[in-house]
Design a protein around this motif. Sequence first.
Motif, short mmCIF file in Angstrom:
data_model
loop_
_atom_site.label_atom_id
_atom_site.label_comp_id
_atom_site.label_asym_id
_atom_site.label_seq_id
_atom_site.Cartn_x
_atom_site.Cartn_y
_atom_site.Cartn_z
N GLY A 1 0.78 -1.23 0.00
CA GLY A 1 0.00 0.00 0.00
C GLY A 1 0.81 1.29 0.00
N ILE A 2 0.39 2.22 0.83
CA ILE A 2 0.97 3.56 0.87
C ILE A 2 2.45 3.51 1.27
CG2 ILE A 2 0.85 5.81 2.05
CD1 ILE A 2 -2.22 5.16 2.52
N ASP B 1 7.18 -6.86 14.16
CA ASP B 1 5.93 -6.19 14.52
C ASP B 1 6.27 -4.89 15.25
OD1 ASP B 1 3.55 -5.45 15.87
OD2 ASP B 1 2.87 -7.54 15.88
N THR C 1 4.61 -3.18 17.18
CA THR C 1 4.12 -3.09 18.56
C THR C 1 5.07 -3.79 19.54
OG1 THR C 1 2.77 -5.11 18.47
CG2 THR C 1 1.71 -3.09 17.73
N ALA D 1 2.74 2.22 9.32
CA ALA D 1 2.12 0.92 9.63
C ALA D 1 0.84 1.15 10.40
CB ALA D 1 3.08 0.06 10.45
N GLY D 2 -0.23 0.49 9.97
CA GLY D 2 -1.49 0.70 10.67
C GLY D 2 -2.50 -0.34 10.26
N SER E 1 -5.46 9.80 8.93
CA SER E 1 -6.64 9.52 8.10
C SER E 1 -7.58 10.72 8.20
CB SER E 1 -7.36 8.28 8.64
OG SER E 1 -8.65 8.15 8.06
N LYS F 1 -6.80 7.43 15.29
CA LYS F 1 -6.32 8.46 14.35
C LYS F 1 -6.51 9.86 14.93
CE LYS F 1 -4.78 5.69 11.13
NZ LYS F 1 -3.34 5.57 10.84
N PHE G 1 -5.55 -2.79 2.91
CA PHE G 1 -6.02 -2.42 4.26
C PHE G 1 -7.26 -3.19 4.70
CE2 PHE G 1 -8.27 0.42 7.21
CZ PHE G 1 -7.26 0.72 8.10
#
Length: 257
Positions: free
Chosen positions: A18-19, A61, A63, A90-91, A141, A158, A191
């Motif tokens: 993705g982005i 990861d 997290t 990352a989300g 976002s 967000k 996503f």
Amino acid sequence: MRFDSTDSVCIVTGASSGIGRALAERLLQRGAHVVAVARRRERLDQIVTPDAAKVHQVVGDVTDPKTRQQIVQVATQLGRGAVDLLVNNAGSGAIGPFSEANEERLRKVMEVNFFAPVELTRSLLPALAKGRTPVICNISSVLGHRAVPNKSEYCASKFAIHGWSDALRAEISQFGIQVTLVSPSTTRSDFFDSLIDTDSNQASRSVGSWSPEQVADAAMAAIEKRKDEVICSFPGKLLVWVDRFCPPLMNRLLRQS
Ligand SMILES: NC(=O)c1ccc[n+]([C@@H]2O[C@H](COP(=O)([O-])OP(=O)(O)OC[C@H]3O[C@@H](n4cnc5c(N)ncnc54)[C@H](OP(=O)(O)O)[C@@H]3O)[C@@H](O)[C@H]2O)c1
């Protein structure tokens, strides 16, 4: 002063798709060294670059504090103590009514979308202060400006990154570090295939739709100009501006939706 990617040391989290991937590829095309972070190594291997020696993978990861430690180590080694750009991209999200969800889902969303980028940033501040026109780019976002039903955990995460970015920007401008907030609207990426604890029948309503490449171009331009903020797509801007100038109208529209 503009941000110049040539030979800069950049970190992009969520670079496997993705982005994040599109942004990593743009930075590499401009001659940056990119520390590319994600859990799927095979997807990181697919990043297209004119110079493979400039991609530095960290598989893990975000997290996990050990992954974040490794990111700091790899990037500061590359830049001899200095880092020029951190892209917190990352989300993940979740869809469905708050009343039918649980604490675990809320905590998972907040961990990846809020606590991980915040703590990664904290550990990189000394290195960023030594960087060349340094930038922290947070991919948020439009839902960090206006919350919508059935995405309460995601919107909360967000809004949190938005508020923290505004506070941090003012605090660290004295060190020459810019904080750029990028707010995409719906983006045609993976996503919606990797939502947290969400049953596959839950559909998402679209607010304008851009490709990841379009969002990456907008983010790249904002980074280079060291802008405070960019909101992507006309429908995304409309959502934010209608809400800003007439919140009762937006509240009514969303109750009826
Ligand atoms: N798509 C949209 O409609 C949309 C709209 C507005 C904002 N955004 C935001 O844009 C950002 C990028 O999303 P996208 O649309 O490009 O989605 P995507 O294609 O699903 O990309 C998400 C990236 O984040 C990585 N990631 C997810 N959880 C991770 C974790 N715990 N540790 C490390 N990496 C992790 C994924 O890699 P691995 O799975 O390999 O780890 C992947 O590279 C997100 O912050 C998202 O909230 C998206």
